[in-house]
Write an enzyme that holds these catalytic residues in place. Structure first.
Site: not given
Ligand code: UDP
Length: 476
Positions: A19, A118
């Site tokens: 991420h 995210d």
């Protein structure tokens, strides 16, 4: 009237290199290409920060205009005692950190124009809503997974029993069917905590002001079209999807061990080396690691093996430590392996400079767990792959790469089902490195590489997509 100030964007990834890496790359792109101010917020816990993460975020190569700010650490160790690795511990960490710290941290920053999160930071929708700050989502997986995720609330409503028991592949409208065996781990058992967390986050996706997709039209044409033609994808208002990919790590500060790897590669022939690496978290069982080592040896191809202590309990053995503890591979690789393969193979402990390796002219193949970042990095550098999916949505990516994109070869035995034997590993490695199959997928990989470069170039589709959103931020 004062000078208009540049938009200030806060970027918030959930923990894990898969991420942090692409969101950090987006942050850099916004600062260097668009001259925005960016604050990169990092969720921290009481645990030590993995070396690879520090190396990326704390290096001198971070451009001015990009500030890295740690959220105060949260201690969730008691809550997570006994919880197996997976999405649940990650989501618990994020929940505690954001509920406590996101609001005060955002209030302390000077005028935030928008927040980019995210998928697993969707608590930000509520918190930023109260502060009237729009939230964009950056989807770090494939757009096929994004479409599946947007469809999941409908599938959940309409299906009895487990999705994996459905007699047919899952048909997301307008998209390619997903084989039930390729469904991601998080949706295999609907009563599990993994499912509850995944469902919670995807069911909030529609609240985003826009979704950045880490893809481009030549890589996922069918899915992008489905999302574009269905502005109300599956009866729910779907935010505009902006394909801005591939957004992948470009430069990385090299450690001494990294430099050794690159010097070794300099001495090899073009396209002759197979790179073997299983993402930031992947580990193999002892038996599988032994078979892999013998398979590489039998293939007689040059290789770089990123070796990690085997783990018989989980395939995500190093997920939170990004590469993990640096044990001595001699202790767990087959006896004499390192010595016998000296000169032909290079064993690297726990972490290699993957992007630099994939970019190197000597690298001719990549045996990969098919995490989406690894996938994009491989495609962007035109390297054909051997699929070795382990966890999360990697099976879906593997099928997409081998069957749809045509840039990967699959072993006939699927690594997540059973141990792949040394003869099969030898076969698939030879097929990619020196066989006809390799030639075909290499050609296709180079075509896709070229299309990625065009998309990213000035006037290309991904470049324009991002520029449009930046323009809207500037007008704000
Ligand atoms: N990576 C790396 N060196 C390694 C292993 C991984 O630089 O030895 C990087 C890789 O380049 C990629 C990221 O870590 O950017 C892994 O992300 P991916 O989505 O492929 O997999 P995940 O770790 O999330 O499962």
């Amino acid at each position: 009237v004062g000078q208009p100030t540049e938009p200030h964007i806060a970027i918030l990834p959930s923990p894990g290199m898969g991420h942090i890496i692409p969101l950090f790359q987006l942050a850099k792109r916004l600062v260097t290409h668009h001259r925005l101010r960016v604050t990169f917020l990092v969720i921290t816990t009481a645990d030590p920060v993995p070396a690879a993460q520090n190396n990326l975020l704390r290096s001198d190569a971070v451009p001015s205009g990009l500030r890295v700010v740690d959220l105060p650490p949260v201690d969730v160790s008691e809550l997570l005692a006994g919880v197996p690795p997976g999405l649940t511990p990650l989501c618990v960490m994020v929940e505690h950190s954001l509920r406590r710290h996101l609001r005060p941290v955002l209030l302390g920053l000077d005028g935030v124009t928008a927040v980019v999160i995210d998928l697993f930071c969707t608590q930000a929708f509520e918190i930023c809503g109260e502060l009237s700050i729009p939230v964009y989502s950056f989807f770090t997986g494939s757009t096929a997974l994004l479409a599946f995720s947007l469809y999941l609330p409908t599938l959940d409503r309409e299906t009895e029993g487990e999705f994996v028991d459905l007699p047919e592949p899952v048909q997301v409208p307008g998209c390619r069917p997903v084989r039930t065996e390729d469904l991601l781990d998080q949706v295999r058992v609907r009563k599990s905590d993994e499912y509850k967390w995944f469902f919670l986050h995807v069911s909030r996706l529609y609240k985003a002001a826009g979704i950045f997709a880490n893809t481009w039209k030549d890589l996922e044409p069918v899915t992008l079209l489905a999302l574009k033609e269905n502005p109300f994808f599956l009866n729910i208002p779907t935010p505009p999807v902006h394909p801005i990919g591939p957004v992948v790590k470009e430069e990385e500060p090299y450690t001494e061990s990294d430099k050794e790897v690159l010097t070794w590669l300099d001495k090899q022939k073009p396209d002759s080396v197979l790179f073997v690496a299983l993402g930031s978290g992947g580990t193999l069982s002892s038996k599988q690691l032994t078979e892999l080592a013998f398979g590489l040896e039998l293939s007689q191809q040059c290789f770089i093996l990123v070796a990690r202590t085997p783990n018989d309990a989980t395939a995500m053995g190093t997920f939170y430590s990004a590469g993990g503890i640096e044990d001595d591979p001699i202790a767990y690789l087959p006896e004499g392996f390192v010595k016998r393969t000296e000169g032909v193979g290079l064993v690297v402990k726990s972490w290699a400079p993957q992007v630099a390796v994939l970019r190197h002219a000597s690298t001719g193949g990549f045996l990969s767990h098919c995490g989406w970042n690894s996938t994009l990095e491989s495609v962007l550098h035109g390297v054909p792959m051997i699929t070795w999916p382990l966890y999360a949505e990697q099976r879906m990516n593997a099928t997409q790469l081998a069957v749809e994109a045509g840039v990967a070869a699959k072993p006939t035995v699927e690594p997540w089902r059973e141990v792949v034997g040394r003869e099969e590993i030898e076969r698939v490695v030879r097929a990619v490195m020196e066989g006809e199959e390799g030639k075909v997928i290499r050609r296709r990989a180079k075509e896709l590489r070229d299309s990625a470069r065009v998309a990213l170039d000035s006037g290309g589709s991904s470049c324009d997509s991002l520029a449009r959103v930046v323009k809207a931020w500037k007008l704000n």
